[in-house]
Design a protein around this motif. Structure first.
Motif, PDB file in Angstrom:
ATOM      1  N   ALA A 204       4.349  18.599  -2.541  1.00  0.00           N
ATOM      2  CA  ALA A 204       4.294  17.233  -3.101  1.00  0.00           C
ATOM      3  C   ALA A 204       5.596  16.498  -2.850  1.00  0.00           C
ATOM      4  O   ALA A 204       5.608  15.298  -2.542  1.00  0.00           O
ATOM      5  N   GLN A 205       6.729  17.198  -2.976  1.00  0.00           N
ATOM      6  CA  GLN A 205       8.024  16.555  -2.711  1.00  0.00           C
ATOM      7  C   GLN A 205       8.145  16.153  -1.249  1.00  0.00           C
ATOM      8  O   GLN A 205       8.682  15.085  -0.930  1.00  0.00           O
ATOM      9  N   MET A 206       7.635  16.980  -0.325  1.00  0.00           N
ATOM     10  CA  MET A 206       7.672  16.642   1.098  1.00  0.00           C
ATOM     11  C   MET A 206       6.828  15.396   1.374  1.00  0.00           C
ATOM     12  O   MET A 206       7.229  14.531   2.155  1.00  0.00           O
ATOM     13  N   GLU A 207       5.650  15.289   0.741  1.00  0.00           N
ATOM     14  CA  GLU A 207       4.809  14.092   0.916  1.00  0.00           C
ATOM     15  C   GLU A 207       5.513  12.855   0.372  1.00  0.00           C
ATOM     16  O   GLU A 207       5.422  11.761   0.952  1.00  0.00           O
ATOM     17  N   LEU A 208       6.233  13.011  -0.726  1.00  0.00           N
ATOM     18  CA  LEU A 208       6.970  11.869  -1.291  1.00  0.00           C
ATOM     19  C   LEU A 208       8.053  11.395  -0.324  1.00  0.00           C
ATOM     20  O   LEU A 208       8.259  10.198  -0.133  1.00  0.00           O
ATOM     21  N   VAL A 209       8.746  12.346   0.308  1.00  0.00           N
ATOM     22  CA  VAL A 209       9.775  11.971   1.281  1.00  0.00           C
ATOM     23  C   VAL A 209       9.154  11.223   2.449  1.00  0.00           C
ATOM     24  O   VAL A 209       9.685  10.221   2.923  1.00  0.00           O
TER      25      VAL A 209
ATOM     26  N   ALA B 267       0.832  -1.209   0.000  1.00  0.00           N
ATOM     27  CA  ALA B 267       0.000   0.000   0.000  1.00  0.00           C
ATOM     28  C   ALA B 267       0.866   1.258   0.000  1.00  0.00           C
ATOM     29  O   ALA B 267       0.574   2.234  -0.691  1.00  0.00           O
ATOM     30  N   ALA B 268       1.965   1.245   0.781  1.00  0.00           N
ATOM     31  CA  ALA B 268       2.863   2.400   0.829  1.00  0.00           C
ATOM     32  C   ALA B 268       3.522   2.632  -0.527  1.00  0.00           C
ATOM     33  O   ALA B 268       3.667   3.778  -0.976  1.00  0.00           O
ATOM     34  N   LEU B 269       3.915   1.538  -1.192  1.00  0.00           N
ATOM     35  CA  LEU B 269       4.521   1.685  -2.516  1.00  0.00           C
ATOM     36  C   LEU B 269       3.521   2.262  -3.517  1.00  0.00           C
ATOM     37  O   LEU B 269       3.885   3.063  -4.390  1.00  0.00           O
ATOM     38  N   ALA B 270       2.248   1.862  -3.383  1.00  0.00           N
ATOM     39  CA  ALA B 270       1.229   2.415  -4.273  1.00  0.00           C
ATOM     40  C   ALA B 270       1.066   3.915  -4.044  1.00  0.00           C
ATOM     41  O   ALA B 270       0.915   4.701  -4.988  1.00  0.00           O
ATOM     42  N   VAL B 271       1.114   4.332  -2.740  1.00  0.00           N
ATOM     43  CA  VAL B 271       1.003   5.765  -2.426  1.00  0.00           C
ATOM     44  C   VAL B 271       2.193   6.525  -2.994  1.00  0.00           C
ATOM     45  O   VAL B 271       2.055   7.624  -3.553  1.00  0.00           O
TER      46      VAL B 271
ATOM     47  N   GLU C 256       3.391  10.502  -9.601  1.00  0.00           N
ATOM     48  CA  GLU C 256       2.618  10.982 -10.739  1.00  0.00           C
ATOM     49  C   GLU C 256       2.095  12.400 -10.504  1.00  0.00           C
ATOM     50  O   GLU C 256       2.064  13.229 -11.429  1.00  0.00           O
ATOM     51  N   THR C 257       1.680  12.680  -9.251  1.00  0.00           N
ATOM     52  CA  THR C 257       1.197  14.030  -8.928  1.00  0.00           C
ATOM     53  C   THR C 257       2.308  15.065  -9.094  1.00  0.00           C
ATOM     54  O   THR C 257       2.087  16.168  -9.609  1.00  0.00           O
ATOM     55  N   ILE C 258       3.516  14.703  -8.651  1.00  0.00           N
ATOM     56  CA  ILE C 258       4.644  15.635  -8.775  1.00  0.00           C
ATOM     57  C   ILE C 258       4.952  15.909 -10.245  1.00  0.00           C
ATOM     58  O   ILE C 258       5.206  17.059 -10.654  1.00  0.00           O
ATOM     59  N   GLU C 259       4.919  14.864 -11.065  1.00  0.00           N
ATOM     60  CA  GLU C 259       5.175  15.066 -12.502  1.00  0.00           C
ATOM     61  C   GLU C 259       4.115  15.988 -13.122  1.00  0.00           C
ATOM     62  O   GLU C 259       4.425  16.853 -13.942  1.00  0.00           O
ATOM     63  N   ARG C 260       2.847  15.783 -12.728  1.00  0.00           N
ATOM     64  CA  ARG C 260       1.780  16.620 -13.290  1.00  0.00           C
ATOM     65  C   ARG C 260       1.951  18.077 -12.851  1.00  0.00           C
ATOM     66  O   ARG C 260       1.811  19.016 -13.670  1.00  0.00           O
TER      67      ARG C 260
END
Length: 241
Positions: A210-215, A139-143, A149-153
């Motif tokens: 978005a980058q902070m959420e990715l981290v 599930a974490a990998l899916a998030v 994808e959100t960061i790229e958009r």
């Protein structure tokens, strides 16, 4: 020699065996002149826990233990009666230690079987926890993938906004160079430039968030992987015990 009691149907995988299955397998081993032990019985049945096979095998041995018949006596009945009483007393006295040892062995065997069942239950619980950790990791990998994808958009939208702002600035600059002395148009141009700069800053802030959420998602994934590794180490330790 007794008849072969080989069971017609073996227990399915994951199911425990019953006394009849163990008794039939043990009888078959004895009739074939082979050693009757838990490993040989399990090899015939192809299923069953070690604790269950030990318990049923002990019951089977007890059911087949038949005392030997005494030889016929040719002595007088009175003497025979006295000798029989003495023999019983002697047997009781001499067999007390053996009975105590047998009782202790049965108690030790029961304790061993209880420990085996407890460890098997703990093993099943740990395997279930490992499965849950694996699901959480997926599930974490899916998030993480979704956040990527959100960061790229957002990055693409930011680049488009910058391009639009630059084109607008260039167009306005050309118009203002052709029209001198018009303070109102200059003020409007400044306002538009400020709005474009504000929009660009907002997109930059969104990209940073978005980058902070990715981290954070990456850190959660690493934590789940470490916990999974610890659980596997615990399972390996229990199996070694």
């Amino acid at each position: 020699m007794e008849n072969d009691h080989t069971p017609t149907e073996h227990p399915a995988a994951g199911q425990d065996v019953g006394f009849d299955d163990v008794a039939a397998a043990a009888t078959r081993l004895q009739d074939e002149g082979r050693t009757v032990d838990a490993d040989a019985v399990r090899a015939i049945l192809g299923a069953g826990s070690t604790a269950a096979i030990f318990r049923h095998l002990a019951a089977w041995r007890a059911s087949r233990a038949v005392p030997a018949a005494p030889p016929p006596a040719e002595l007088p009945e009175a003497l025979l009666a006295g000798l029989a009483d003495w023999a019983r007393q002697f047997a009781d006295a001499s067999g007390a230690g053996t009975r105590d040892a047998l009782a202790q062995s049965e108690a030790d065997m029961a304790a061993l079987l209880d420990d085996t069942e407890r460890l098997e239950g703990e093993r099943d619980g740990l395997l279930a926890q490992v499965a849950e950790v694996g699901d959480a990791r997926d599930a974490a990998l899916a998030v993480v993938s979704e956040r990527g994808e959100t960061i790229e958009r957002l990055t693409a939208e930011l680049n488009n906004a910058r391009q639009v702002a630059m084109e607008a600035l260039v167009g306005k600059a050309k118009d203002q160079l052709a029209i001198e002395g018009k303070d109102a148009q200059l003020a409007d141009l400044r306002a538009q430039v400020e709005r474009n700069v504000t929009a660009t800053s907002a997109l930059s802030d969104a990209r940073l968030a978005a980058q902070m959420e990715l981290v954070g998602a990456t850190t959660a994934r690493d934590s789940l992987a470490a916990e999974n590794q610890q659980l596997r180490a615990q399972i390996a330790s229990l199996r070694a015990r």
